[in-house]
Design an enzyme around this catalytic site. Sequence first.
Site, PDB file in Angstrom:
ATOM      1  N   ASP A  36      -3.773   5.319   0.555  1.00 31.44           N
ATOM      2  CA  ASP A  36      -2.834   4.223   0.792  1.00 31.44           C
ATOM      3  C   ASP A  36      -1.436   4.591   0.315  1.00 31.44           C
ATOM      4  OD1 ASP A  36      -4.253   2.337   2.127  1.00 31.44           O
ATOM      5  OD2 ASP A  36      -4.691   1.081   0.389  1.00 31.44           O
ATOM      6  N   LYS A  57       0.069   1.228   3.968  1.00 26.94           N
ATOM      7  CA  LYS A  57       0.128  -0.200   4.275  1.00 26.94           C
ATOM      8  C   LYS A  57       0.956  -0.844   3.194  1.00 26.94           C
ATOM      9  CE  LYS A  57      -4.082  -1.486   4.327  1.00 26.94           C
ATOM     10  NZ  LYS A  57      -5.224  -2.414   4.378  1.00 26.94           N
ATOM     11  N   MET A 169       1.974  -9.180  -5.680  1.00 29.26           N
ATOM     12  CA  MET A 169       2.795  -9.345  -4.480  1.00 29.26           C
ATOM     13  C   MET A 169       3.568 -10.665  -4.495  1.00 29.26           C
ATOM     14  SD  MET A 169       1.625  -6.625  -2.785  1.00 29.26           S
ATOM     15  CE  MET A 169       1.325  -6.606  -1.031  1.00 29.26           C
TER      16      MET A 169
END
Lengths: 254, 254
Positions: A36, A57, A169
């Site tokens: 990732d 991503k 996030m």
Amino acid sequence: MNKGKVYLIGAGPGDTELITIKAVNALALAQVVLIDDLVNRALLAYAPNARVIEVGKRGGCKSTPQHFINRMMIALAEQGQVVARLKGGDPFLFGRGGEEMLALQGAGIAVEIVPGITSGIAVPASIGIPVTHREYTHGVTFVTGHTQDEESPNWSALAATGTTLVIYMGIKHLPEIVSDLLKAGMPANTPVAAIQHGTLPEQQHIVSTLDMLPMAVKQAGLASPAIIVVGDVVRLAKANHQEIETQFAEHLAA
Amino acid sequence: MNKGKVYLIGAGPGDTELITIKAVNALALAQVVLIDDLVNRALLAYAPNARVIEVGKRGGCKSTPQHFINRMMIALAEQGQVVARLKGGDPFLFGRGGEEMLALQGAGIAVEIVPGITSGIAVPASIGIPVTHREYTHGVTFVTGHTQDEESPNWSALAATGTTLVIYMGIKHLPEIVSDLLKAGMPANTPVAAIQHGTLPEQQHIVSTLDMLPMAVKQAGLASPAIIVVGDVVRLAKANHQEIETQFAEHLAA
């Protein structure tokens, strides 16, 4: 032909030593690594014999679609390859590891989960914050501030639990999150911390109060991905924060 | 004389490979290891040169008092020793690591936190349960069911969050916990799992529904310490549970 196998591996928060022995052993066996975007490239040293495929991503932009990653893992395993799918943190905590496991199981591929150190625990720890502390709280909640379907967590219920909140996030929607928590009755002077690149040399963080958090993050130039911690445990953050502006320190003392 | 140092180390959930490289490196340096009751003794192989001191603490009975452990660590470090304090799971998630850190800092002892894999993530993962899964929930909450001061978590607020609940030390008060969650409006057929000795060969677990959980745990003879998972993510538990009684399977299907 023998079918291969897929290891869904947690790479931990960034520090190359914060990975498990089990993960290192699986990487040593791997013939191919699907890595990732947010995973520390230095970890690839544990997989010297593997072909590396980048499947970045990052919060929506220019990413490899999930179904394509799933298909690639299935195809490689069906060719008999040992595949290491290296994901940031832990594969089963906001890692979409569940979706990948289901896709692999559905295709009859052997899959093994290798847990990792999640950023939500290790990143606060790196500045001296325990996510639980008996004097302050009996629990901790991990939530995402940014979800693909743009649904919000139930901030009002979360505030009522009295648990430490660790938000993954959360930078993108920070003003809304803070406003929702204040509306839910969380005190404006609740101690908060935001940490970017936690456990890495380039780590940056601020300690502030809930009401001042969006300004403090902006002022310090912190960006995604960052971990946000909300709750009294932040009081235990290392005392020598050169980063704390006097204004925030006064708030904290209040 | 040089002062020593204390590493507060997370030993992980039990499996000797679910420990970090950083922990293994710290154990190799250690001159003395203070080990908790619930930590797998096989991990002491990583500290071949260390003296081992058992400081068992298991749910209240015949334990070494916390202040005595703190004093011992301080005394050893003041003698210049490198001390590894080896704790189950992660030291900063229900590990009382915060208290130990504060005691050490108060005495001017250098302390380094080495995160560990927490049981609340790795133990559910070992039976195929991701603690978060986009389709079901946006978060997960870790709480203790048994606290030293006998205060209960706010089960009603926790139920309202919609997060997966992972309960540590919940066996002792299981009937009360289940009754509180049902009263809070959580559906009786909410999928639940209870796992004892997770990640070890002697692991035992059951999958059930919320209302049937106390009976299922009793019937299977599960005892502390166990991890309890409450929420739809339990639907992803490995399908081949010989342990599921038909009655529970029917509940799950409902």
